[in-house]
Design a protein around this motif. Structure first.
Motif, PDB file in Angstrom:
ATOM      1  N   TRP A   1      20.603   3.576  13.392  1.00 18.13           N
ATOM      2  CA  TRP A   1      21.953   3.609  12.341  1.00 18.13           C
ATOM      3  C   TRP A   1      22.163   4.892  11.946  1.00 18.13           C
ATOM      4  CZ3 TRP A   1      18.176  -0.085  12.363  1.00 18.13           C
ATOM      5  CH2 TRP A   1      18.453  -1.516  13.175  1.00 18.13           C
ATOM      6  N   PRO A   2      22.431   6.085  12.944  1.00 11.96           N
ATOM      7  CA  PRO A   2      22.810   7.331  12.550  1.00 11.96           C
ATOM      8  C   PRO A   2      23.918   7.452  11.642  1.00 11.96           C
ATOM      9  CG  PRO A   2      23.513   6.907  14.808  1.00 11.96           C
ATOM     10  CD  PRO A   2      22.826   5.771  14.247  1.00 11.96           C
ATOM     11  N   ASP A   3      25.006   6.675  11.542  1.00  9.01           N
ATOM     12  CA  ASP A   3      26.337   6.501  11.012  1.00  9.01           C
ATOM     13  C   ASP A   3      26.131   5.950   9.405  1.00  9.01           C
ATOM     14  OD1 ASP A   3      27.306   8.286  12.770  1.00  9.01           O
ATOM     15  OD2 ASP A   3      27.831   6.593  13.875  1.00  9.01           O
ATOM     16  N   ASP A   4      24.925   5.090   9.635  1.00 13.55           N
ATOM     17  CA  ASP A   4      25.049   4.032   8.530  1.00 13.55           C
ATOM     18  C   ASP A   4      23.678   4.019   7.818  1.00 13.55           C
ATOM     19  OD1 ASP A   4      25.425   2.181   6.694  1.00 13.55           O
ATOM     20  OD2 ASP A   4      25.213   0.632   8.141  1.00 13.55           O
ATOM     21  N   TYR A   5      23.012   5.371   8.072  1.00 14.84           N
ATOM     22  CA  TYR A   5      21.410   5.341   7.543  1.00 14.84           C
ATOM     23  C   TYR A   5      21.072   5.096   6.290  1.00 14.84           C
ATOM     24  CZ  TYR A   5      16.692   6.741   6.249  1.00 14.84           C
ATOM     25  OH  TYR A   5      15.641   6.711   5.644  1.00 14.84           O
ATOM     26  N   ASP A   6      20.260   4.253   5.783  1.00 11.36           N
ATOM     27  CA  ASP A   6      19.863   4.097   4.342  1.00 11.36           C
ATOM     28  C   ASP A   6      18.366   4.041   4.346  1.00 11.36           C
ATOM     29  OD1 ASP A   6      20.173   4.543   1.693  1.00 11.36           O
ATOM     30  OD2 ASP A   6      21.063   2.572   1.330  1.00 11.36           O
ATOM     31  N   PHE A   7      17.936   4.446   3.291  1.00 11.66           N
ATOM     32  CA  PHE A   7      16.287   4.454   3.217  1.00 11.66           C
ATOM     33  C   PHE A   7      15.783   2.941   3.295  1.00 11.66           C
ATOM     34  CE2 PHE A   7      12.459   4.031   0.649  1.00 11.66           C
ATOM     35  CZ  PHE A   7      11.505   4.770   1.455  1.00 11.66           C
TER      36      PHE A   7
ATOM     37  N   ALA B   1       0.632  -1.359   0.009  1.00 14.05           N
ATOM     38  CA  ALA B   1       0.059  -0.012  -0.065  1.00 14.05           C
ATOM     39  C   ALA B   1       0.986   1.112  -0.040  1.00 14.05           C
ATOM     40  CB  ALA B   1      -0.865   0.042   1.210  1.00 14.05           C
ATOM     41  N   PHE B   2       0.193   2.271  -0.444  1.00 11.38           N
ATOM     42  CA  PHE B   2       1.048   3.695  -0.038  1.00 11.38           C
ATOM     43  C   PHE B   2       0.921   3.911   1.295  1.00 11.38           C
ATOM     44  CE2 PHE B   2       0.118   4.521  -4.764  1.00 11.38           C
ATOM     45  CZ  PHE B   2       1.135   4.758  -5.225  1.00 11.38           C
ATOM     46  N   VAL B   3       2.209   4.168   1.850  1.00 10.46           N
ATOM     47  CA  VAL B   3       2.378   4.942   3.212  1.00 10.46           C
ATOM     48  C   VAL B   3       2.038   6.170   3.087  1.00 10.46           C
ATOM     49  CG1 VAL B   3       3.761   4.742   5.122  1.00 10.46           C
ATOM     50  CG2 VAL B   3       3.829   2.685   3.751  1.00 10.46           C
ATOM     51  N   PRO B   4       1.111   6.846   3.910  1.00 13.56           N
ATOM     52  CA  PRO B   4       1.095   8.446   4.171  1.00 13.56           C
ATOM     53  C   PRO B   4       2.707   8.836   4.515  1.00 13.56           C
ATOM     54  CG  PRO B   4      -0.867   7.344   5.204  1.00 13.56           C
ATOM     55  CD  PRO B   4       0.015   6.112   4.775  1.00 13.56           C
ATOM     56  N   ALA B   5       2.819   9.814   3.730  1.00 18.66           N
ATOM     57  CA  ALA B   5       4.265  10.553   3.770  1.00 18.66           C
ATOM     58  C   ALA B   5       4.518  10.762   5.497  1.00 18.66           C
ATOM     59  CB  ALA B   5       3.986  11.637   3.006  1.00 18.66           C
ATOM     60  N   THR B   6       3.882  11.235   6.196  1.00 16.47           N
ATOM     61  CA  THR B   6       4.281  11.579   7.619  1.00 16.47           C
ATOM     62  C   THR B   6       4.603  10.324   8.411  1.00 16.47           C
ATOM     63  OG1 THR B   6       2.961  13.645   7.382  1.00 16.47           O
ATOM     64  CG2 THR B   6       3.750  12.944   9.606  1.00 16.47           C
ATOM     65  N   VAL B   7       3.607   9.308   7.977  1.00 14.58           N
ATOM     66  CA  VAL B   7       4.069   7.943   8.730  1.00 14.58           C
ATOM     67  C   VAL B   7       5.124   7.420   8.075  1.00 14.58           C
ATOM     68  CG1 VAL B   7       3.061   5.666   8.921  1.00 14.58           C
ATOM     69  CG2 VAL B   7       1.267   7.475   8.949  1.00 14.58           C
ATOM     70  N   GLY B   8       5.647   7.463   6.672  1.00  9.97           N
ATOM     71  CA  GLY B   8       6.872   6.983   6.334  1.00  9.97           C
ATOM     72  C   GLY B   8       8.119   7.480   7.053  1.00  9.97           C
ATOM     73  N   ALA B   9       7.884   9.120   7.212  1.00 10.18           N
ATOM     74  CA  ALA B   9       8.917   9.976   7.673  1.00 10.18           C
ATOM     75  C   ALA B   9       9.239   9.394   9.043  1.00 10.18           C
ATOM     76  CB  ALA B   9       8.407  11.334   7.537  1.00 10.18           C
ATOM     77  N   VAL B  10       8.035   9.108   9.936  1.00 10.13           N
ATOM     78  CA  VAL B  10       8.163   8.569  11.409  1.00 10.13           C
ATOM     79  C   VAL B  10       8.981   7.327  11.336  1.00 10.13           C
ATOM     80  CG1 VAL B  10       7.113   7.808  13.466  1.00 10.13           C
ATOM     81  CG2 VAL B  10       6.251   9.687  12.150  1.00 10.13           C
ATOM     82  N   ILE B  11       8.559   6.494  10.446  1.00 11.12           N
ATOM     83  CA  ILE B  11       9.364   5.067  10.520  1.00 11.12           C
ATOM     84  C   ILE B  11      10.911   5.299  10.051  1.00 11.12           C
ATOM     85  CG2 ILE B  11       9.351   2.797   9.260  1.00 11.12           C
ATOM     86  CD1 ILE B  11       7.293   2.986  11.261  1.00 11.12           C
ATOM     87  N   GLU B  12      11.174   6.064   9.158  1.00 10.46           N
ATOM     88  CA  GLU B  12      12.631   6.374   8.679  1.00 10.46           C
ATOM     89  C   GLU B  12      13.405   6.924   9.705  1.00 10.46           C
ATOM     90  OE1 GLU B  12      14.075   4.787   6.203  1.00 10.46           O
ATOM     91  OE2 GLU B  12      12.041   3.946   6.297  1.00 10.46           O
ATOM     92  N   SER B  13      12.620   8.026  10.716  1.00 15.60           N
ATOM     93  CA  SER B  13      13.288   8.666  11.525  1.00 15.60           C
ATOM     94  C   SER B  13      13.456   7.597  12.528  1.00 15.60           C
ATOM     95  CB  SER B  13      12.466  10.032  12.172  1.00 15.60           C
ATOM     96  OG  SER B  13      12.075  10.739  11.310  1.00 15.60           O
ATOM     97  N   LEU B  14      12.754   7.016  13.007  1.00 16.77           N
ATOM     98  CA  LEU B  14      13.043   5.756  13.985  1.00 16.77           C
ATOM     99  C   LEU B  14      14.188   4.936  13.502  1.00 16.77           C
ATOM    100  CD1 LEU B  14       9.446   4.500  15.139  1.00 16.77           C
ATOM    101  CD2 LEU B  14      11.198   6.115  16.443  1.00 16.77           C
ATOM    102  N   ARG B  15      14.367   4.597  12.113  1.00 16.10           N
ATOM    103  CA  ARG B  15      15.293   3.745  11.752  1.00 16.10           C
ATOM    104  C   ARG B  15      16.702   4.599  11.663  1.00 16.10           C
ATOM    105  NH1 ARG B  15      14.267  -0.093   7.902  1.00 16.10           N
ATOM    106  NH2 ARG B  15      12.647   0.886   7.189  1.00 16.10           N
ATOM    107  N   PHE B  16      16.724   5.849  11.390  1.00 15.18           N
ATOM    108  CA  PHE B  16      17.741   6.500  11.645  1.00 15.18           C
ATOM    109  C   PHE B  16      18.476   6.649  12.952  1.00 15.18           C
ATOM    110  CE2 PHE B  16      20.220  10.630  12.520  1.00 15.18           C
ATOM    111  CZ  PHE B  16      20.876  10.654  11.418  1.00 15.18           C
ATOM    112  N   SER B  17      17.678   6.750  14.263  1.00 16.92           N
ATOM    113  CA  SER B  17      17.971   6.636  15.461  1.00 16.92           C
ATOM    114  C   SER B  17      18.839   5.217  15.766  1.00 16.92           C
ATOM    115  CB  SER B  17      16.899   6.756  16.552  1.00 16.92           C
ATOM    116  OG  SER B  17      16.075   5.679  16.516  1.00 16.92           O
TER     117      SER B  17
END
Ligand code: GUN
Length: 288
Positions: free
Chosen positions: A148-154, A130-146
């Motif tokens: 792997w901050p030095d090795d973050y990839d989408f 499904a298409f993930v609403p943009a803000t929801v996707g942004a939250v998930i990617e922000s959590l991922r960044f937390s």
């Protein structure tokens, strides 16, 4: 406390788009409101899209517009093969808000890059593509960044990320179709325990102080100080309200907060830039 860099996350997503090839298709944005924040947001989306080589078409309606005129325009976009993404910017004019569901559900699900049709929201809830609403996707990617901050990839480190999320206590302070509900669905599918909160939630602090992750999106501002959060928590602030001192979020910064929590998305420079990049990725890459 460390900061989650929305700018870095957005630049990674945008770099992926540039490599993604074909950009001939058109993203249509329908605007039927008189909201100045919304106008600014649409402007930012169009500017970023055009910068990345994505063509856009803005359809604006006056406040005399009827629901039938808006749905007719959407139906026309649905039938136009050059238009592969359609989004209706929210909120709508007050006289159209009662028809929000009908208007959004007129968008062909395969062009619903904002993920707001009932079909997309249902598919997301069921864990289907499904298409993930943009803000929801942004939250998930922000959590991922937390993590792997030095090795973050989408979308990177997905297996370890899923493992990290499993069993986490998450409080989401928003219950809309744009953020809270689809975010709760995704987090539940990851195995989180999710509390979806809102203005009638009693003793919110009793919930947030137990939470490993707190996502706030009240649209108000400066509501939660360090006393609301657990030591080591990850905080995602989706609110951005323009004030005389610049944009501010829900979370009140202080030395105590800095000493207590692990990660925070700043305002500005946190969730905001990621949502636009995520929307354009939805448009360019299609459904997940
Ligand atoms: N209004 C505020 N944010 C959004 C968004 O992400 N999409 C739409 N359609 N309207 C919004």
């Amino acid at each position: 406390m460390q900061l989650i860099s929305g700018k870095l996350i957005a630049s990674k997503i945008e770099a992926g788009l540039v490599q993604g090839g074909s950009m001939q298709k058109v993203l249509a944005i329908v605007r039927a409101n008189a909201d100045s924040a919304s106008a600014k947001y649409v402007e930012l989306k169009i500017a970023k899209a055009n910068k990345l080589g994505i063509s856009t078409k803005l359809i604006e309606f006056p406040d005399t517009t009827t629901k039938d005129e808006v749905t007719a325009a959407i139906n026309k976009l649905n039938l136009d093969p050059t238009v592969t993404g359609v989004l209706v910017q929210l909120p709508l004019f007050p006289n159209l808000e009662g028809f929000r569901g009908e208007i959004l559900n007129t968008i062909a699900p395969e062009k619903d890059v904002d993920g707001l049709t009932a079909v997309n929201q249902g598919r997301l809830q069921l864990g289907e593509s499904a298409f993930v609403p943009a803000t929801v996707g942004a939250v998930i990617e922000s959590l991922r960044f937390s993590q792997w901050p030095d090795d973050y990839d989408f979308g990177g480190h997905e297996a370890e990320f899923a493992n990290w999320l499993k069993g986490k206590n998450v409080v989401v302070i928003n219950h809309s179709a744009l953020i809270g509900r689809p975010l709760a669905d995704i987090l539940l599918n990851y195995g989180c325990t999710v509390s979806v909160c809102h203005e009638f939630t009693q003793n919110l602090k009793a919930l947030t102080t137990q939470a490993d992750i707190v996502v706030t999106a009240t649209g108000k501002t400066q509501l939660f100080d360090h006393n609301f959060f657990k030591t080591g928590a990850v905080l995602v602030d989706c609110t951005s309200v323009t004030t005389p001192h610049g944009p501010t979020g829900d979370i009140i910064l202080s030395p105590e907060l800095e000493a207590k929590v692990a990660w925070l998305t700043p305002v500005p420079g946190g969730i905001g830039p990621v949502t636009i990049a995520y929307l354009l990725r939805n448009f360019a890459a299609g459904v997940n």
